[in-house]
Design a protein around this motif. Structure first.
Motif, PDB file in Angstrom:
ATOM      1  N   GLY A 267       0.781  -1.235   0.000  1.00  0.00           N
ATOM      2  CA  GLY A 267       0.000   0.000   0.000  1.00  0.00           C
ATOM      3  C   GLY A 267       0.810   1.282   0.000  1.00  0.00           C
ATOM      4  N   VAL A 268       2.091   1.217  -0.375  1.00  0.00           N
ATOM      5  CA  VAL A 268       2.929   2.414  -0.310  1.00  0.00           C
ATOM      6  C   VAL A 268       3.183   3.035  -1.678  1.00  0.00           C
ATOM      7  CG1 VAL A 268       4.078   1.624   1.792  1.00  0.00           C
ATOM      8  CG2 VAL A 268       5.106   1.106  -0.444  1.00  0.00           C
ATOM      9  N   PHE A 269       2.712   2.398  -2.760  1.00  0.00           N
ATOM     10  CA  PHE A 269       3.021   2.957  -4.070  1.00  0.00           C
ATOM     11  C   PHE A 269       2.548   4.395  -4.251  1.00  0.00           C
ATOM     12  CE2 PHE A 269       1.954   3.634  -8.607  1.00  0.00           C
ATOM     13  CZ  PHE A 269       3.255   3.717  -9.069  1.00  0.00           C
ATOM     14  N   PRO A 270       1.359   4.785  -3.750  1.00  0.00           N
ATOM     15  CA  PRO A 270       0.973   6.197  -3.898  1.00  0.00           C
ATOM     16  C   PRO A 270       2.009   7.163  -3.341  1.00  0.00           C
ATOM     17  CG  PRO A 270      -0.930   4.903  -3.245  1.00  0.00           C
ATOM     18  CD  PRO A 270       0.262   3.988  -3.162  1.00  0.00           C
ATOM     19  N   ARG A 271       2.679   6.778  -2.259  1.00  0.00           N
ATOM     20  CA  ARG A 271       3.739   7.635  -1.698  1.00  0.00           C
ATOM     21  C   ARG A 271       4.851   7.867  -2.712  1.00  0.00           C
ATOM     22  NH1 ARG A 271       7.676   5.278   3.052  1.00  0.00           N
ATOM     23  NH2 ARG A 271       9.479   6.663   2.653  1.00  0.00           N
ATOM     24  N   PHE A 272       5.254   6.816  -3.417  1.00  0.00           N
ATOM     25  CA  PHE A 272       6.359   6.956  -4.355  1.00  0.00           C
ATOM     26  C   PHE A 272       5.904   7.576  -5.673  1.00  0.00           C
ATOM     27  CE2 PHE A 272       7.839   3.977  -1.209  1.00  0.00           C
ATOM     28  CZ  PHE A 272       9.046   4.586  -0.872  1.00  0.00           C
ATOM     29  N   ALA A 273       4.630   7.401  -6.024  1.00  0.00           N
ATOM     30  CA  ALA A 273       4.090   8.154  -7.159  1.00  0.00           C
ATOM     31  C   ALA A 273       4.150   9.653  -6.876  1.00  0.00           C
ATOM     32  CB  ALA A 273       2.658   7.716  -7.449  1.00  0.00           C
ATOM     33  N   ARG A 274       3.863  10.042  -5.637  1.00  0.00           N
ATOM     34  CA  ARG A 274       3.981  11.456  -5.269  1.00  0.00           C
ATOM     35  C   ARG A 274       5.431  11.925  -5.334  1.00  0.00           C
ATOM     36  NH1 ARG A 274       0.032   9.765  -1.488  1.00  0.00           N
ATOM     37  NH2 ARG A 274       1.591   9.530   0.174  1.00  0.00           N
ATOM     38  N   THR A 275       6.364  11.044  -4.962  1.00  0.00           N
ATOM     39  CA  THR A 275       7.778  11.394  -5.076  1.00  0.00           C
ATOM     40  C   THR A 275       8.137  11.712  -6.519  1.00  0.00           C
ATOM     41  OG1 THR A 275       8.369   9.998  -3.194  1.00  0.00           O
ATOM     42  CG2 THR A 275      10.138  10.550  -4.726  1.00  0.00           C
ATOM     43  N   VAL A 276       7.648  10.901  -7.457  1.00  0.00           N
ATOM     44  CA  VAL A 276       7.908  11.135  -8.876  1.00  0.00           C
ATOM     45  C   VAL A 276       7.351  12.486  -9.304  1.00  0.00           C
ATOM     46  CG1 VAL A 276       7.419  10.319 -11.214  1.00  0.00           C
ATOM     47  CG2 VAL A 276       7.980   8.670  -9.418  1.00  0.00           C
ATOM     48  N   ARG A 277       6.132  12.782  -8.899  1.00  0.00           N
ATOM     49  CA  ARG A 277       5.515  14.040  -9.335  1.00  0.00           C
ATOM     50  C   ARG A 277       6.181  15.243  -8.680  1.00  0.00           C
ATOM     51  NH1 ARG A 277       0.740  10.835  -8.535  1.00  0.00           N
ATOM     52  NH2 ARG A 277       0.105   9.959 -10.532  1.00  0.00           N
ATOM     53  N   ARG A 278       6.575  15.114  -7.408  1.00  0.00           N
ATOM     54  CA  ARG A 278       7.290  16.223  -6.764  1.00  0.00           C
ATOM     55  C   ARG A 278       8.613  16.504  -7.470  1.00  0.00           C
ATOM     56  NH1 ARG A 278       5.494  13.905  -1.823  1.00  0.00           N
ATOM     57  NH2 ARG A 278       7.514  12.838  -1.612  1.00  0.00           N
ATOM     58  N   ALA A 279       9.175  15.470  -8.069  1.00  0.00           N
ATOM     59  CA  ALA A 279      10.419  15.641  -8.824  1.00  0.00           C
ATOM     60  C   ALA A 279      10.165  16.060 -10.260  1.00  0.00           C
ATOM     61  CB  ALA A 279      11.223  14.342  -8.797  1.00  0.00           C
ATOM     62  N   GLY A 280       8.920  16.432 -10.560  1.00  0.00           N
ATOM     63  CA  GLY A 280       8.591  16.957 -11.883  1.00  0.00           C
ATOM     64  C   GLY A 280       8.346  15.920 -12.946  1.00  0.00           C
ATOM     65  N   GLY A 281       8.238  14.634 -12.571  1.00  0.00           N
ATOM     66  CA  GLY A 281       8.125  13.578 -13.564  1.00  0.00           C
ATOM     67  C   GLY A 281       6.722  13.039 -13.734  1.00  0.00           C
ATOM     68  N   LEU A 282       6.596  12.078 -14.634  1.00  0.00           N
ATOM     69  CA  LEU A 282       5.345  11.381 -14.908  1.00  0.00           C
ATOM     70  C   LEU A 282       5.470   9.929 -14.442  1.00  0.00           C
ATOM     71  CD1 LEU A 282       4.561  12.533 -18.571  1.00  0.00           C
ATOM     72  CD2 LEU A 282       3.884  13.627 -16.425  1.00  0.00           C
ATOM     73  N   VAL A 283       4.351   9.376 -13.975  1.00  0.00           N
ATOM     74  CA  VAL A 283       4.271   7.983 -13.540  1.00  0.00           C
ATOM     75  C   VAL A 283       3.687   7.173 -14.692  1.00  0.00           C
ATOM     76  CG1 VAL A 283       3.263   6.398 -11.869  1.00  0.00           C
ATOM     77  CG2 VAL A 283       3.948   8.702 -11.144  1.00  0.00           C
ATOM     78  N   VAL A 284       4.501   6.272 -15.269  1.00  0.00           N
ATOM     79  CA  VAL A 284       4.092   5.558 -16.479  1.00  0.00           C
ATOM     80  C   VAL A 284       4.336   4.053 -16.304  1.00  0.00           C
ATOM     81  CG1 VAL A 284       4.343   5.391 -18.986  1.00  0.00           C
ATOM     82  CG2 VAL A 284       4.758   7.588 -17.843  1.00  0.00           C
ATOM     83  N   PRO A 285       3.308   3.265 -15.951  1.00  0.00           N
ATOM     84  CA  PRO A 285       3.498   1.815 -15.905  1.00  0.00           C
ATOM     85  C   PRO A 285       4.051   1.292 -17.223  1.00  0.00           C
ATOM     86  CG  PRO A 285       1.409   2.410 -14.903  1.00  0.00           C
ATOM     87  CD  PRO A 285       1.942   3.659 -15.530  1.00  0.00           C
ATOM     88  N   ALA A 286       5.070   0.435 -17.133  1.00  0.00           N
ATOM     89  CA  ALA A 286       5.761  -0.075 -18.316  1.00  0.00           C
ATOM     90  C   ALA A 286       5.328  -1.503 -18.611  1.00  0.00           C
ATOM     91  CB  ALA A 286       7.274  -0.022 -18.088  1.00  0.00           C
ATOM     92  N   HIS A 287       5.287  -1.817 -19.920  1.00  0.00           N
ATOM     93  CA  HIS A 287       4.956  -3.173 -20.406  1.00  0.00           C
ATOM     94  C   HIS A 287       4.033  -3.917 -19.422  1.00  0.00           C
ATOM     95  CE1 HIS A 287       8.231  -4.303 -17.669  1.00  0.00           C
ATOM     96  NE2 HIS A 287       9.098  -3.650 -18.416  1.00  0.00           N
TER      97      HIS A 287
END
Length: 481
Positions: A267-287
């Motif tokens: 249940g911690v993935f939303p935390r790291f998705a926020r880390t990506v966005r705070r760093a200016g990036g996009l969250v893109v599930p791969a393959h």
């Protein structure tokens, strides 16, 4: 000295006892070697931590490892074990202690203030408890026997390396369509190409931008000096490689590390998705439907900004990804689609496929804005050209990712550079409503209405069914409340 006593066991992690140092001859100064052996059972935790006490005065740490690979029957996983390291700042999830990861790509690595093996971060080797981390990816029924050797070399600390990161923008062509590959691997993870070879291949493929996305490390962010240019932009990122799927942290700030040591059930993935966005990036599930162990996506799409629906050569995995993405669209969950090569080594071609994005300029903010909006399409190569949009009877226009607020619409596709016998299809929330051969001039028009089509997207395929190009949708009518 062998030590197998367990000190701490938590969900998904195991910490083992340390070892007594033994002296060793150093080729260029005093050194000591520490060795630990053990056996992990089938069903071992995802990550096993081996503490190493580092005294003062160490200038370099070198780690090597080996493990057995017993034969197993067909259909039974054999042994595969990854490796990385955390420094004295600790192993806390998302913490500052991360110093590198090579997965299973290397059997040895070194870290010093002024240099490090690709995949690892240079910097001072400070005193305290470091942890070598093993990642038993798969374990045979017989278990996995391992041996880890740590060599500590004494001496003056060298000058701390200062990475040179790529610039955030290039001159470009102003507002234009820019071609780029957002999923690439070099020698900084499990790829075999150097950054220079990737940059040359990308330019040869007609690309304007790329993203460096190494598995679970940022060591490659500073490896591109001299490889960018006025016409070529390099963005930084990471492929976050968890045991429940892979996700691209696309276009994050240089040097920002995103942790991967969790599963969907934690249940911690939303935390790291926020880390990506705070760093200016996009969250893109791969393959998302890849068939390799732990490769397909189990975290859902609520945190995604886009989804990679086409990864490398067109396969049944991609068919499934496109079908799942289309089902999200039909259910009202709008996610832009991307395509990337995921190239690791020759002969895997860089830029096949790639994403073509409409951006105000060739800059990180403009490209990510265009990708986030879905103002983009996917091409198998730069030989393929495409335009796609909808026009109302009164002349209003909407392009990919946009909405045409009109009852009636003409959908227009123009495709160039496609192979003989290619077909064009228009797909809506009701399925594929038109498939026709691509005419000589490449132009296909089709009339529809908002009542019949909540959205329309286009595919261009070879005669035998392989994808040539794929668009993001145009939406019709008023948005649903």
């Amino acid at each position: 000295m062998e030590r197998r006593n367990v000190l701490k066991l938590t969900a998904g992690t195991l910490t083992l006892g340390g070892v007594t140092p033994a002296p060793a001859a150093g080729a260029d100064g005093p050194a000591e070697t520490r060795r630990i052996t053990g056996r992990l059972p089938a069903g071992a935790p995802d990550y096993v931590y081996l503490p190493v006490e580092v005294p003062r005065g160490i200038r370099e740490i070198t780690v090597s490892y080996a493990y057995d690979r017993p034969s197993v029957p067909a259909g039974v996983p054999g042994n595969a074990c990854d490796i990385g390291i955390f420094d004295e700042r600790g192993t806390g999830l998302g913490g500052a202690g991360f110093r590198g990861w090579s997965g299973g790509a290397r059997t040895e690595f070194s870290i010093a203030a002024d240099r490090a093996t690709p995949g690892y971060l240079p910097g001072p080797v400070r005193s305290g408890t470091w942890h070598v981390v093993l990642g038993p990816y798969t374990v045979a029924p017989q278990g996995l026997a391992y041996e880890v050797t740590v060599t500590l070399r004494y001496g003056p600390t060298g000058a701390v390396a200062s990475p040179v990161f790529p610039p955030q923008r290039a001159r470009g062509r102003g507002r234009a369509w820019y071609r780029g590959d957002g999923h690439l691997h070099s020698v900084h993870s499990d790829g075999l190409r150097t950054p220079a070879e990737i940059a040359a291949s990308a330019r040869a493929a007609g690309l304007d931008w790329i993203v460096t996305t190494e598995h679970n490390t940022t060591s490659g962010h500073g490896a591109w000096e001299g490889l960018w240019g006025d016409d070529f932009l390099i963005l930084t990122g990471e492929e976050i490689t968890t045991r429940n799927g892979h996700v691209l942290a696309l276009g994050t700030d240089p040097g920002v590390f995103v942790d991967w040591r969790y599963r969907a059930r934690d249940g911690v993935f939303p935390r790291f998705a926020r880390t990506v966005r705070r760093a200016g990036g996009l969250v893109v599930p791969a393959h998302p439907f890849a068939t390799c162990p732990a490769c397909n996506w189990k975290f859902g799409f609520d945190e995604a900004d886009a989804v990679e629906v086409w990864n490398g050569p067109w396969t049944q995995d991609d068919e499934m990804a496109v079908a799942a993405w289309d089902a999200l669209l039909a259910g009202g969950h709008w996610l832009p689609a991307m395509g990337n090569s995921d190239a690791h080594r020759a002969p895997q071609p860089v830029g096949s496929p790639h994403t073509v994005v409409l951006a105000d300029d060739l800059s990180r903010p403009a490209l990510l804005s265009g990708l986030r909006a879905g103002s983009s399409w996917i091409a198998e190569s730069s030989a393929v050209g495409l335009s796609f949009g909808a026009v109302s009877p009164r002349g209003a226009h909407a392009g990919m990712g946009e909405r045409l607020r009109a009852r009636e619409a003409t959908i227009r596709l123009q495709a160039t550079g496609v192979p003989p016998g290619a077909t064009a299809s228009f797909i809506t929330d009701q399925g594929t409503l038109l498939t026709v051969p691509v005419p000589e001039d490449g132009l296909v028009d089709w009339r529809t209405s908002a009542a019949r089509s909540a959205y329309v997207r286009a595919e261009v395929r070879r005669r035998e069914g392989g994808m040539v190009a794929l668009t993001n949708p145009v939406f019709l009518g008023e948005a649903r409340a």
